[in-house]
Write a protein that holds these residues in place. Structure first.
Motif, PDB file in Angstrom:
ATOM      1  N   UNK A 154       0.834  -1.210   0.000  1.00 34.79           N
ATOM      2  CA  UNK A 154       0.000   0.000   0.000  1.00 34.79           C
ATOM      3  C   UNK A 154       0.868   1.261   0.000  1.00 34.79           C
ATOM      4  N   UNK A 155       2.074   1.178   0.560  1.00 33.22           N
ATOM      5  CA  UNK A 155       3.024   2.287   0.407  1.00 33.22           C
ATOM      6  C   UNK A 155       3.447   2.361  -1.060  1.00 33.22           C
ATOM      7  N   UNK A 156       3.672   1.207  -1.664  1.00 33.55           N
ATOM      8  CA  UNK A 156       4.078   1.160  -3.073  1.00 33.55           C
ATOM      9  C   UNK A 156       3.024   1.723  -4.010  1.00 33.55           C
ATOM     10  N   UNK A 157       1.761   1.548  -3.658  1.00 32.31           N
ATOM     11  CA  UNK A 157       0.682   2.077  -4.500  1.00 32.31           C
ATOM     12  C   UNK A 157       0.819   3.603  -4.637  1.00 32.31           C
ATOM     13  N   UNK A 158       1.331   4.245  -3.609  1.00 30.40           N
ATOM     14  CA  UNK A 158       1.508   5.706  -3.701  1.00 30.40           C
ATOM     15  C   UNK A 158       2.597   6.059  -4.718  1.00 30.40           C
ATOM     16  N   UNK A 159       3.585   5.194  -4.866  1.00 28.11           N
ATOM     17  CA  UNK A 159       4.605   5.410  -5.902  1.00 28.11           C
ATOM     18  C   UNK A 159       3.995   5.309  -7.292  1.00 28.11           C
ATOM     19  N   UNK A 160       3.122   4.328  -7.458  1.00 25.83           N
ATOM     20  CA  UNK A 160       2.408   4.187  -8.737  1.00 25.83           C
ATOM     21  C   UNK A 160       1.555   5.438  -8.975  1.00 25.83           C
ATOM     22  N   UNK A 161       0.831   5.836  -7.946  1.00 25.91           N
ATOM     23  CA  UNK A 161      -0.061   6.999  -8.033  1.00 25.91           C
ATOM     24  C   UNK A 161       0.691   8.253  -8.488  1.00 25.91           C
ATOM     25  N   UNK A 162       1.775   8.569  -7.786  1.00 22.78           N
ATOM     26  CA  UNK A 162       2.473   9.832  -8.074  1.00 22.78           C
ATOM     27  C   UNK A 162       3.074   9.818  -9.482  1.00 22.78           C
ATOM     28  N   UNK A 163       3.681   8.691  -9.848  1.00 20.94           N
ATOM     29  CA  UNK A 163       4.336   8.629 -11.153  1.00 20.94           C
ATOM     30  C   UNK A 163       3.306   8.649 -12.278  1.00 20.94           C
ATOM     31  N   UNK A 164       2.223   7.914 -12.097  1.00 21.74           N
ATOM     32  CA  UNK A 164       1.189   7.867 -13.138  1.00 21.74           C
ATOM     33  C   UNK A 164       0.522   9.230 -13.285  1.00 21.74           C
ATOM     34  N   UNK A 165       0.266   9.918 -12.169  1.00 22.37           N
ATOM     35  CA  UNK A 165      -0.348  11.254 -12.255  1.00 22.37           C
ATOM     36  C   UNK A 165       0.575  12.182 -13.039  1.00 22.37           C
TER      37      UNK A 165
END
Ligand SMILES: NC(=O)c1ccc[n+]([C@@H]2O[C@H](COP(=O)([O-])OP(=O)(O)OC[C@H]3O[C@@H](n4cnc5c(N)ncnc54)[C@H](O)[C@@H]3O)[C@@H](O)[C@H]2O)c1
Length: 266
Positions: A154-165
């Motif tokens: 779930x911490x990793x999901x934030x990495x996906x979120x920020x990069x994809x945004x």
């Protein structure tokens, strides 16, 4: 002069895909999306014949890329995508086997990445703006015990979120997350069924209770709608205030725990 008209929060005519939409939070998202006028596709490994709102079920294992691509072939290019399928396996650090770790990473992180990648390619090729909402967690930020693999994903999901945004913003594709606290689903029902556990847990939550799936769904649909037209890369906590406080406001001298939630005595 007052000229602003009330704007309805709507996804009328939009194609919306919800992964993990058969149960729990995803199902509440799918139900709300249908109520907002979207054409809803549920991508899930599990079917449920009792789903009582308009939607199309597409059997899909999001841990398998070919299955994801085949499911998008059925739905078409989404306007709104909810990357929500996930699981949590409760194990102390030393008992978190490689199998538990791999299974959790595969569903909560790799599948989230691959679903997003597959959808983004199709949305870009179709020159279709849209919105993607990831289901992260309060555990994206904390180290709740016995959940090391879950917390890492779930911490990793934030990495996906920020990069994809960042990368998809120029294509008019917004990417945000909802970050639920403890929500009543089959994943957490055992905790909700144990008054001593939730009494203690909810003491640290300003709202004094756990959340319902529909309370997460409403936040997620807001993020996917035009009401959030200038919001991307954001995380929206849906946690009754849990992460805003260190110790919580509920004291036995001033409050009582009845029927699953804290209430002030005065
Ligand atoms: N319940 C909570 O308290 C809570 C809190 C924070 C975050 N979350 C997150 O919310 C999301 C939904 O959880 P939930 O509590 O609704 O759980 P749930 O078990 O009720 O629902 C999960 C859904 O995912 C589906 N699924 C599982 N594996 C799949 C696969 N390989 N391919 C496709 N679908 C698959 C299941 O069939 C189910 O419909 C998860 O990402 C979870 O981590 C839940």
């Amino acid at each position: 002069m007052y000229i602003l008209k009330a704007m309805e929060l709507t996804l009328k005519g939009k194609t919306a895909v919800v992964t993990g939409g058969t149960h729990g939070i995803g199902r509440a998202m799918a139900r709300r999306l249908a109520a907002c006028g979207a054409h809803v596709f549920i991508f899930d490994i599990d079917a449920d014949d009792e789903i009582d709102f308009p939607c199309r079920y597409v059997r899909c294992d999001v841990t398998n890329r070919a299955s994801i691509e085949a499911a998008f072939d059925v739905s078409g290019v989404p306007d709104a995508l909810f990357i929500n399928a996930g699981t949590g396996i409760v194990k102390p650090l030393e008992e978190t086997t490689r199998e538990v770790w791999d299974k959790t990473i595969s569903l909560n992180l790799t599948a989230a990445f691959e679903t997003l990648q597959a959808a983004a390619a199709r949305m870009k090729a179709a020159k279709k703006p849209g919105a993607i909402v990831l289901t992260a967690s309060t555990n994206s930020y904390d180290g709740e015990e016995n959940l090391i693999a879950y917390n890492a994903t779930k911490a990793g999901v934030l990495g996906i979120l920020h990069t994809a945004a960042n990368e998809l913003g120029p294509y008019g594709i917004r990417v945000n997350s909802v970050n639920p606290g403890l929500i009543r689903t089959r994943l957490t029902q055992a905790a909700f069924d144990s008054p001593p556990v939730i009494k203690d847990y909810f003491r640290a939550i300003p709202m004094g209770r756990g959340g319902e799936p529909d309370e997460v769904a409403k936040a997620a649909i807001f993020l996917a709608s035009d009401w959030a037209s200038y919001i991307t890369g954001a995380t929206l906590l849906v946690d009754g205030g849990q992460l805003c406080c260190k110790f919580g406001p509920w004291k036995d001298t001033e409050a009582e725990f009845v029927e699953g939630h804290w209430r002030r005595l005065d």
